[in-house]
Motif scaffolding. Sequence first.
Motif, PDB file in Angstrom:
ATOM      1  N   ARG A 118       0.839  -1.206   0.000  1.00 12.09           N
ATOM      2  CA  ARG A 118       0.000   0.000   0.000  1.00 12.09           C
ATOM      3  C   ARG A 118       0.871   1.252   0.000  1.00 12.09           C
ATOM      4  NH1 ARG A 118      -4.107   1.364  -2.152  1.00 12.09           N
ATOM      5  NH2 ARG A 118      -5.260  -0.381  -1.359  1.00 12.09           N
ATOM      6  N   ASP A 119       1.916   1.269   0.832  1.00 12.24           N
ATOM      7  CA  ASP A 119       2.820   2.420   0.874  1.00 12.24           C
ATOM      8  C   ASP A 119       3.614   2.544  -0.420  1.00 12.24           C
ATOM      9  OD1 ASP A 119       2.122   3.354   3.436  1.00 12.24           O
ATOM     10  OD2 ASP A 119       3.437   1.890   4.382  1.00 12.24           O
ATOM     11  N   LEU A 120       4.078   1.416  -0.944  1.00 14.33           N
ATOM     12  CA  LEU A 120       4.817   1.440  -2.207  1.00 14.33           C
ATOM     13  C   LEU A 120       3.946   1.971  -3.337  1.00 14.33           C
ATOM     14  CD1 LEU A 120       7.301   0.905  -3.897  1.00 14.33           C
ATOM     15  CD2 LEU A 120       6.654  -1.517  -3.985  1.00 14.33           C
ATOM     16  N   ALA A 121       2.678   1.591  -3.352  1.00 12.38           N
ATOM     17  CA  ALA A 121       1.762   2.086  -4.386  1.00 12.38           C
ATOM     18  C   ALA A 121       1.687   3.610  -4.341  1.00 12.38           C
ATOM     19  CB  ALA A 121       0.372   1.473  -4.200  1.00 12.38           C
ATOM     20  N   HIS A 122       1.570   4.179  -3.163  1.00 10.06           N
ATOM     21  CA  HIS A 122       1.516   5.637  -3.054  1.00 10.06           C
ATOM     22  C   HIS A 122       2.843   6.274  -3.444  1.00 10.06           C
ATOM     23  CE1 HIS A 122      -2.457   5.638  -1.359  1.00 10.06           C
ATOM     24  NE2 HIS A 122      -2.415   6.947  -1.293  1.00 10.06           N
ATOM     25  N   LEU A 123       3.934   5.676  -3.020  1.00  7.90           N
ATOM     26  CA  LEU A 123       5.250   6.220  -3.376  1.00  7.90           C
ATOM     27  C   LEU A 123       5.436   6.273  -4.890  1.00  7.90           C
ATOM     28  CD1 LEU A 123       7.639   4.543  -0.790  1.00  7.90           C
ATOM     29  CD2 LEU A 123       7.271   6.995  -1.103  1.00  7.90           C
ATOM     30  N   GLY A 124       5.009   5.226  -5.569  1.00  5.18           N
ATOM     31  CA  GLY A 124       5.215   5.145  -7.013  1.00  5.18           C
ATOM     32  C   GLY A 124       4.082   5.678  -7.854  1.00  5.18           C
ATOM     33  N   GLY A 125       2.985   6.085  -7.210  1.00  7.99           N
ATOM     34  CA  GLY A 125       1.868   6.645  -7.964  1.00  7.99           C
ATOM     35  C   GLY A 125       0.955   5.605  -8.589  1.00  7.99           C
ATOM     36  N   TRP A 126       0.929   4.419  -8.016  1.00  7.70           N
ATOM     37  CA  TRP A 126       0.038   3.374  -8.518  1.00  7.70           C
ATOM     38  C   TRP A 126      -1.220   3.357  -7.662  1.00  7.70           C
ATOM     39  CZ3 TRP A 126       5.337   1.906  -7.792  1.00  7.70           C
ATOM     40  CH2 TRP A 126       6.054   1.778  -8.985  1.00  7.70           C
ATOM     41  N   LYS A 127      -2.371   3.424  -8.283  1.00 12.89           N
ATOM     42  CA  LYS A 127      -3.639   3.418  -7.549  1.00 12.89           C
ATOM     43  C   LYS A 127      -3.917   2.035  -6.973  1.00 12.89           C
ATOM     44  CE  LYS A 127      -7.106   5.934  -9.171  1.00 12.89           C
ATOM     45  NZ  LYS A 127      -8.283   6.366  -9.962  1.00 12.89           N
ATOM     46  N   ASP A 128      -3.557   1.000  -7.718  1.00 15.37           N
ATOM     47  CA  ASP A 128      -3.835  -0.376  -7.307  1.00 15.37           C
ATOM     48  C   ASP A 128      -2.521  -1.108  -7.044  1.00 15.37           C
ATOM     49  OD1 ASP A 128      -4.576  -3.025  -7.019  1.00 15.37           O
ATOM     50  OD2 ASP A 128      -5.720  -3.116  -8.878  1.00 15.37           O
ATOM     51  N   PRO A 129      -2.275  -1.568  -5.815  1.00 12.08           N
ATOM     52  CA  PRO A 129      -1.033  -2.275  -5.504  1.00 12.08           C
ATOM     53  C   PRO A 129      -0.802  -3.517  -6.375  1.00 12.08           C
ATOM     54  CG  PRO A 129      -2.190  -1.721  -3.483  1.00 12.08           C
ATOM     55  CD  PRO A 129      -3.114  -1.398  -4.622  1.00 12.08           C
ATOM     56  N   ASN A 130      -1.870  -4.119  -6.899  1.00 10.51           N
ATOM     57  CA  ASN A 130      -1.693  -5.290  -7.769  1.00 10.51           C
ATOM     58  C   ASN A 130      -0.910  -4.951  -9.034  1.00 10.51           C
ATOM     59  OD1 ASN A 130      -3.068  -7.189  -6.153  1.00 10.51           O
ATOM     60  ND2 ASN A 130      -5.010  -6.279  -6.785  1.00 10.51           N
ATOM     61  N   THR A 131      -0.981  -3.697  -9.473  1.00 11.77           N
ATOM     62  CA  THR A 131      -0.219  -3.269 -10.657  1.00 11.77           C
ATOM     63  C   THR A 131       1.271  -3.447 -10.430  1.00 11.77           C
ATOM     64  OG1 THR A 131      -1.939  -1.658 -11.169  1.00 11.77           O
ATOM     65  CG2 THR A 131       0.199  -1.330 -12.231  1.00 11.77           C
ATOM     66  N   ILE A 132       1.714  -3.196  -9.211  1.00 13.20           N
ATOM     67  CA  ILE A 132       3.137  -3.315  -8.893  1.00 13.20           C
ATOM     68  C   ILE A 132       3.609  -4.745  -9.120  1.00 13.20           C
ATOM     69  CG2 ILE A 132       4.856  -3.133  -7.047  1.00 13.20           C
ATOM     70  CD1 ILE A 132       2.893  -1.057  -5.753  1.00 13.20           C
ATOM     71  N   VAL A 133       2.861  -5.692  -8.589  1.00 13.86           N
ATOM     72  CA  VAL A 133       3.254  -7.096  -8.670  1.00 13.86           C
ATOM     73  C   VAL A 133       3.070  -7.647 -10.082  1.00 13.86           C
ATOM     74  CG1 VAL A 133       2.790  -9.408  -7.767  1.00 13.86           C
ATOM     75  CG2 VAL A 133       2.726  -7.442  -6.239  1.00 13.86           C
TER      76      VAL A 133
END
Length: 145
Positions: free
Chosen positions: A103-118
């Motif tokens: 959740r924090d990484l999503a905000h840091l990187g500007g991703w609305k959905d944390p699943n996008t990161i993975v």
Amino acid sequence: DVDLDRKVVKWRAEADKINFEHDTPLSDNAVSALLALRKTQGAIGDRWVFLADNTPSVPVRRETASKWWRHAETLAEIEHIAGTGFHSVRRKFASEMKGTNLRDLAHLGGWKDPNTIVSVYQQPEIEVQREAIANRRNVRAAGEK
């Protein structure tokens, strides 16, 4: 929307391609660099960080930023690899920050959905996997002492 006193960047929904408004904290190094840039530009008040031909009211064009990337590669004597650029830095950031709460990484990187990161950005790394196995709690098989 850089607030150097609070050390954050506000990403406004209307300026974001996924309409995601959020704040991102700035590192001390980033704040120092932005303060130095402000001095160099002699800027007071609202001004783009990256100016189009030193015109305060116009941001730099995407094509110009891409040229800057290629020029930086040349100066650093780094071979250009097709598909690399500013977006590849986001992928590297996501992979380097694997230990951060999603959740924090999503905000840091500007991703609305944390699943996008993975699903899109983080890449599997054999060394990270080896470390995970080495740090795994030792579990005994049935009947072992």
